[in-house]
Write an enzyme that holds these catalytic residues in place. Sequence first.
Site, short mmCIF file in Angstrom:
data_model
loop_
_atom_site.label_atom_id
_atom_site.label_comp_id
_atom_site.label_asym_id
_atom_site.label_seq_id
_atom_site.Cartn_x
_atom_site.Cartn_y
_atom_site.Cartn_z
N CYS A 136 6.44 1.35 -1.21
CA CYS A 136 6.13 0.73 0.08
C CYS A 136 5.84 -0.76 -0.08
CB CYS A 136 4.92 1.44 0.71
SG CYS A 136 4.38 0.70 2.25
N CYS A 139 2.93 -2.08 2.15
CA CYS A 139 1.60 -1.72 1.65
C CYS A 139 1.21 -2.57 0.43
CB CYS A 139 1.53 -0.25 1.21
SG CYS A 139 2.38 0.89 2.29
N ASP A 140 2.14 -2.78 -0.49
CA ASP A 140 1.78 -3.33 -1.80
C ASP A 140 2.36 -4.72 -2.09
OD1 ASP A 140 0.48 -0.93 -2.31
OD2 ASP A 140 2.29 -0.01 -3.12
#
Length: 314
Positions: A136, A139-140
């Site tokens: 992701c 997300c990261d």
Amino acid sequence: MNNDVVIIGQGPAGLTAAIYASRARLKTLVVGNFNPPSQAAITGDIENYPGFPEAIGGFDLMEKLKKQAGKFSAEFKTSDAVNIKETESEGKKAWQVELMGESVTTLSVIIATGASPRKLGVSGEDKLRGKGVSYCAVCDGALFKEKHVAVIGGGDTAVEEALFLAKFAKKVTLIHRKDRLRATKILQERALANKKIDFMWNSIVNEILGERVVKALKLKNLKDKKESEFPCDGAFIFVGYTPNTDFLKGLLKTDREGYVIADDNMKTSKMGIFVCGDARKKLLRQIVTACGDGATAAFSARLYVEELKGIAYK
Ligand code: NAP
């Protein structure tokens, strides 16, 4: 009290089904878990959903859909479904949906559980997940500011996420097993023109190396069969999806990969169970097609429930 329809999944397909089912005045319960969130919710900018020429954030779109479903009195429960069993309620065929620690009875079910990122299945992948291995970018991605990251895959997701990562990273190398991309042309054009993105063609990842964090990838060139070590700080894996249908435990007819087989009206192999969105076997998995499926599934569920109750409009 019985539900008319239980919708399993809170992505675009499930939430659209909820809007249509609750507007049809079916007693509608949506169950789902935001962990993991729907693929749409963790997409950065969505620029191919009609009506948003300036693009809309995935999380934003999901919030709007949920608000819209709630407006028409769909109810929500945060829980995973773990099983579905046939039952009877007030003399009618019904379904019992088992959740975490409780169960709900319903006349019809709509499966909208979507799909989850597929793993590469190589050594080091599990050990280094969250330590440089990610599925992701939204997300990261910010954790890789000024770092060199590898993106594995050649489809829409890999290219879109490579473009997103290029906003933070010093360099993004897209590693693909073929010599050209599968992704939509407009995404290809952008990636090929992006100075921060380079490409490693005809290559597969055989191992992810590192003790505490990702340090390198062991690659194999499929043309000359040579192996090499490719140093990088992160490995973002986007090699397709697998449907979230394990909990069905063989209840419905699926294809070999587990995608649920349905007809044009979203009817599955079991009466009263419908499917929509990415968990369904189909050609094109997009937010817009998920929403279309969701509307059809809810309409079919309505016809089914009204027939069962003997109140169908004839
Ligand atoms: P996908 O289209 O199935 O592409 C997966 C990619 O990973 C392919 O390039 C495939 O290579 C590669 N791959 C698969 N297994 C591999 C392995 N073991 N090792 C190395 N590479 C491997 O998956 P996706 O890109 O996640 O897209 C899924 C669906 O979502 C598609 O329908 C897509 O159109 C849609 N989507 C749309 C958007 C958008 O509209 N903006 C964004 C994201 C996703 P090959 O090409 O050789 O098969």
